[in-house]
Scaffold this motif. Structure first.
Motif, PDB file in Angstrom:
ATOM      1  N   LYS A  93      -2.475   4.926  -4.189  1.00  9.57           N
ATOM      2  CA  LYS A  93      -3.396   5.991  -4.260  1.00  9.57           C
ATOM      3  C   LYS A  93      -2.731   7.150  -4.990  1.00  9.57           C
ATOM      4  N   ARG A  98       0.912  -1.223   0.039  1.00  6.93           N
ATOM      5  CA  ARG A  98       0.151   0.025   0.040  1.00  6.93           C
ATOM      6  C   ARG A  98       0.872   1.254   0.122  1.00  6.93           C
ATOM      7  N   ARG A 146      -0.675   7.664   9.739  1.00  2.00           N
ATOM      8  CA  ARG A 146      -1.716   7.062  10.434  1.00  2.00           C
ATOM      9  C   ARG A 146      -1.896   5.255   9.946  1.00  2.00           C
ATOM     10  N   HIS A 147      -0.477   5.109   9.348  1.00  2.00           N
ATOM     11  CA  HIS A 147      -0.152   3.680   9.201  1.00  2.00           C
ATOM     12  C   HIS A 147      -1.326   3.157   8.023  1.00  2.00           C
ATOM     13  N   THR A 148      -1.783   3.962   7.407  1.00  2.00           N
ATOM     14  CA  THR A 148      -2.663   3.293   6.247  1.00  2.00           C
ATOM     15  C   THR A 148      -1.769   3.090   4.951  1.00  2.00           C
ATOM     16  N   LEU A 149      -0.703   3.640   4.996  1.00  6.46           N
ATOM     17  CA  LEU A 149       0.314   3.518   3.557  1.00  6.46           C
ATOM     18  C   LEU A 149       1.532   3.118   4.074  1.00  6.46           C
ATOM     19  N   ASN A 150       2.098   2.359   3.612  1.00  4.53           N
ATOM     20  CA  ASN A 150       3.669   1.759   3.738  1.00  4.53           C
ATOM     21  C   ASN A 150       4.555   2.993   3.583  1.00  4.53           C
ATOM     22  N   GLU A 182      -1.495   9.785   5.448  1.00  2.00           N
ATOM     23  CA  GLU A 182      -1.951   8.542   5.338  1.00  2.00           C
ATOM     24  C   GLU A 182      -0.463   7.657   5.840  1.00  2.00           C
TER      25      GLU A 182
END
Length: 308
Positions: free
Chosen positions: A127, A96, A140-144, A137
């Protein structure tokens, strides 16, 4: 008790973040668990590594000595994971990441195909967004990680160059400059320009080179400022002006003869694309492999075909 990598990683994160609570949040652990692991490390070495007497955690002399070794252990673990994964060909998982407009829409698509062939068990979730959104992001650890057009200066972020690109002067078919083998900046500045909006990475690179050559980019006859590369391409193709863009973003238009790239003899518009990630977070093996894959490729190689 034997020394282990996990304790070194936790200690390094606490030192970077300046508090146990911040380190716990970054590593998705409870604060007591972080404290316990640091204490175990201190017991192992028989010395205090962190001074907890102030509001902000500070390294002791022993802690300062340990930090570079902890950092090296993290880097070595990443390298080990990458090399072993490359050896065993068992890379898998979901990757991600975010990318800025030019990179996400034009540079990456032709590169994702060969990467997918090499690593069919890695699922990619990309994204396309601006740098601020990518940073949010990642935090917030939603993307690497993210891929952006300029380095990010932030205490919690590591920026590393992964690819090189070079802007070219782009003109429409039939334009007076279309048949030229090269021109000067002064000659180019005599023509109307269609530009990306102020603050965009492409605009920034262009203006910095103009200034470096002793010219004021504000003196350009800018007939239009647009918020996307696609809009700029359409406006130039319609004959509204000329522009500066990455050849990778106009590859098809160049191949079809709708646009032409003209070299500028007395200027170089080279730029780097950067990966950005949290200092406190280890990249998954799939992410390390993908970034290494990008570093091994030159954007220019996939763009030269349409420039002649």
């Amino acid at each position: 008790m034997a020394l282990n990598f996990h304790q070194l990683h936790i200690f390094h994160t606490v030192a970077e973040k300046g508090s146990f609570s911040a380190a716990a949040a970054a590593m998705h652990m409870t604060q007591p668990a972080v404290t316990m692991q640091v204490q175990a490390l201190e017991e192992h070495f028989g010395t205090k590594l962190l001074n907890r007497s102030t509001k902000k955690i500070e390294l002791t002399e022993s802690g300062r000595m340990l930090i570079p070794f902890a950092r090296r252990s993290i880097e070595l673990m990443q390298e080990t994971d990458t090399e072993m994964a490359r050896f065993t060909h068992k890379l898998e998982g979901r990757l991600r990441f975010g990318a800025s407009n030019t990179i996400g829409e034009y540079v990456l698509p032709p590169l994702l195909v060969p990467f997918g062939r090499q690593h069919p068990d890695i699922a990619i979730s990309l994204k396309v967004m601006n740098t601020t959104q990518i940073l949010d992001e990642i935090a917030r650890h939603t993307l690497n990680f993210g891929l952006v057009e300029a380095p990010v200066v932030h205490p919690d972020i590591i920026s590393e160059s992964v690819m090189q690109d070079e802007l070219r002067l782009i003109v429409p078919a039939g334009h007076a400059l279309a048949g030229r083998t090269s021109i000067t900046l002064k000659e180019a500045s005599a023509h109307p320009f269609v530009l990306r909006e102020e603050g965009s990475g492409t605009r920034q690179v262009m203006e910095e080179e103009w200034k470096a050559k002793g010219m004021d980019p504000r003196s350009l006859q800018t007939v239009m400022e647009l918020g996307s590369t696609g809009a700029v391409k359409s406006a130039v193709e319609a004959g509204l002006g000329i522009t500066m863009l990455s050849p990778s973003s106009v590859k098809h238009e160049l191949a079809l003869g709708l646009l032409h790239a003209v070299p500028v003899a007395d200027a170089s518009f080279k730029r780097q694309f950067y990966s950005i990630r949290l200092k406190s977070t280890l990249l998954p093996i799939a992410a390390v492999a993908f970034l290494n894959f990008l570093r091994e490729r030159q954007i220019s190689e996939s763009s030269e075909e349409g420039e002649e």
